[in-house]
Scaffold this active site. Structure first.
Site, mmCIF file in Angstrom:
data_model
loop_
_atom_site.group_PDB
_atom_site.id
_atom_site.type_symbol
_atom_site.label_atom_id
_atom_site.label_comp_id
_atom_site.label_asym_id
_atom_site.label_seq_id
_atom_site.Cartn_x
_atom_site.Cartn_y
_atom_site.Cartn_z
ATOM 1 N N GLU A 1 0.569 -1.364 0.113
ATOM 2 C CA GLU A 1 -0.329 -0.152 0.246
ATOM 3 C C GLU A 1 0.681 1.327 -0.453
ATOM 4 O O GLU A 1 1.886 0.993 0.402
ATOM 5 C CB GLU A 1 -1.050 -0.067 1.249
ATOM 6 C CG GLU A 1 -1.973 -1.437 0.569
ATOM 7 C CD GLU A 1 -2.544 -1.068 0.702
ATOM 8 O OE1 GLU A 1 -3.845 -0.572 -0.059
ATOM 9 O OE2 GLU A 1 -3.535 -2.308 -0.199
ATOM 10 N N ASP B 1 -4.714 -4.663 7.215
ATOM 11 C CA ASP B 1 -5.325 -4.655 5.388
ATOM 12 C C ASP B 1 -5.572 -5.861 5.960
ATOM 13 O O ASP B 1 -6.983 -6.440 5.393
ATOM 14 C CB ASP B 1 -4.587 -5.181 4.406
ATOM 15 C CG ASP B 1 -4.265 -4.975 3.279
ATOM 16 O OD1 ASP B 1 -5.991 -4.736 2.642
ATOM 17 O OD2 ASP B 1 -4.245 -6.866 2.225
ATOM 18 N N LYS C 1 -9.872 -7.012 4.917
ATOM 19 C CA LYS C 1 -10.608 -8.652 4.298
ATOM 20 C C LYS C 1 -11.361 -9.427 5.290
ATOM 21 O O LYS C 1 -11.956 -10.266 4.694
ATOM 22 C CB LYS C 1 -8.980 -9.516 3.812
ATOM 23 C CG LYS C 1 -8.586 -8.071 2.506
ATOM 24 C CD LYS C 1 -6.814 -8.452 2.035
ATOM 25 C CE LYS C 1 -6.806 -7.394 0.725
ATOM 26 N NZ LYS C 1 -5.504 -7.689 0.637
HETATM 27 N N1 HSE Z 1 -1.424 -3.711 0.204
HETATM 28 C C1 HSE Z 1 -2.396 -5.368 -0.425
HETATM 29 C C2 HSE Z 1 -1.341 -6.758 -0.472
HETATM 30 C C3 HSE Z 1 -2.630 -5.345 -2.026
HETATM 31 O O1 HSE Z 1 -0.207 -6.451 -0.146
HETATM 32 O O2 HSE Z 1 -2.085 -7.838 -0.112
HETATM 33 C C4 HSE Z 1 -3.921 -6.194 -2.168
HETATM 34 O O3 HSE Z 1 -5.223 -5.938 -1.785
#
Ligand code: HSE
Length: 304
Positions: free
Chosen positions: A161, A172, A176
Site C-alpha cells: 500500500e 489490510d 479483508k
Molecule cells: N497491499 C495489498 C496486499 C494489496 O499486499 O495484499 C492487495 O490487496
C-alpha cells in the site's frame, strides 16, 4: 442490446489494469450477457476522463486535471461503479465517499463460501490475505533479507500500500477478514473486536528460532465460529513444512476454510498483480451482468 455504463474510481495500477481488461472483454460481455458494456468515466484523486459514448483504451493515458471527486462520479451516468482506489481503513475514505455517491455499488463477493461450501457449517477460516506481509516474511526467513530491503521490493512490485503500515501492521488483513466475516458469513464484527498483530514483533532472534524449530511463520487472519459466535484475530501463526499454508510463498495468498461436512478446503492465489485484482473486480462485474440480464446467451458462436 442493453447498455451498461461503468465508471472506475481509483486510477492507480489496479484501476488502470481494470479499465484495460474491461475494454478488452467487451466482445465477451456482448456474446455471453448480451450486454454493451461501456467505460464512461475513470478518475484518480486529482484527474479523470469521461465520455458518455464510452472511452477507448488509447485515451486512458491522458486524464484531465480536476475531473475527480464523488460529484464527478455521480455525474458520469454510471450504472455500475468499480471502486479501485486505496482506502483509509479508519474512515473508509476516499473509497467510501465514491461508493456513497453511487446508487448501485457492488459489495465484494465471497465466492468460495457463497457457492462451493453452501450448506456446510463453517468452523474456522485461516487466511494469508495480504501479499506484502507474506512476501516480507518469506524474504526475511528464506532469503535473509532485512525488513526495509524486503519492503522496498514489495513497493517496487506495486502490491504494498501507499502507506505500507496498512500492510505491515496487519490492518489490510484485518479489513479483508472483516469483509469475509460480515458479508460472506453474516457476522456483525467491528474492527474494535479484533486483536490485530502485525510484523512489528518480528526480530532476528524470532526468525532464528522459527528456523531452528523447522516452522514457517505467516501473518494470518483467523475466524472461528463457536456456538454461532464469530471470533476474529490477526497475528503470526507458524506452520510445519507439511502444511500447505507453509508453502504459500512470495506474494501469494491463500485461505483455508474448515467446515463440518467438507473438511478443509484450501484456495491459493498466485496471480500476477495488478492484473489478478483487476480480473477479480471484473468477475464481480460479470455476476452483476448475469443477474441483470434476463437470459444470458451462450459464449459459443452459433454453428450455422
Ligand atoms: N497491499 C495489498 C496486499 C494489496 O499486499 O495484499 C492487495 O490487496
Amino acid at each position: 442490446m442493453r447498455v451498461f455504463n461503468i465508471t472506475i474510481a481509483g486510477f492507480g495500477g489496479v484501476g488502470r489494469a481494470t479499465a484495460k481488461l474491461l475494454l478488452s472483454r467487451r466482445e465477451r460481455y456482448r456474446k455471453v450477457y448480451g450486454a454493451d458494456v461501456r467505460l464512461v468515466a475513470v478518475c484518480g484523486s486529482r484527474s479523470g476522463l469521461s465520455d458518455p459514448g464510452g472511452l477507448e483504451a488509447e485515451r486512458l493515458d491522458t486524464p484531465a486535471a480536476g475531473l475527480s471527486a464523488p460529484d464527478f462520479v455521480a455525474a458520469s451516468g454510471a450504472d455500475i461503479l468499480i471502486e479501485a482506489g486505496p482506502s483509509d481503513f479508519r474512515t473508509g475514505r476516499p473509497g467510501l465517499a465514491y461508493i456513497r455517491s453511487a446508487l448501485a455499488a457492488a459489495l465484494p463477493t465471497i465466492d468460495l463460501v457463497d457457492y462451493s461450501l453452501k450448506g456446510c457449517e463453517l468452523l474456522e477460516i485461516e487466511g494469508i490475505l495480504n501479499a506484502t506481509t507474506n512476501f516480507l516474511l518469506d524474504a526475511m526467513t528464506t532469503k535473509g533479507l532485512g525488513f526495509d530491503a524486503a519492503l522496498q521490493e514489495a513497493q517496487k512490485g506495486g502490491f504494498a500500500e501507499a502507506d505500507p503500515r496498512n500492510d505491515t501492521e496487519g490492518w489490510d488483513t484485518a479489513c479483508k477478514l472483516l469483509i469475509l466475516a460480515n458479508f460472506g458469513l453474516g457476522a456483525d464484527l467491528t474492527m474494535d473486536e479484533l486483536a490485530v498483530e502485525g510484523l512489528q514483533s518480528v526480530t532476528g532472534d524470532r526468525i532464528e528460532a522459527w528456523r531452528a524449530e523447522g516452522v514457517v511463520p505467516k501473518l494470518v487472519g483467523s475466524l472461528t465460529c463457536i456456538d454461532g459466535k464469530f471470533r476474529a484475530a490477526v497475528g503470526i501463526r507458524t506452520y510445519p513444512l507439511s502444511d500447505p499454508l507453509a508453502n504459500v510463498r512470495g506474494k501469494d495468498k491463500a485461505i483455508r476454510i474448515t467446515t463440518d461436512a467438507m473438511g478443509d478446503t484450501i484456495a491459493i492465489g498466485s496471480g500476477k498483480e495488478p492484473l489478478a485484482t483487476a480480473a477479480a473486480a471484473l468477475k464481480d462485474l460479470e455476476y452483476i451482468l448475469s443477474a441483470r440480464v434476463a437470459v444470458p446467451v451462450s459464449i459459443s458462436e452459433p454453428s450455422s
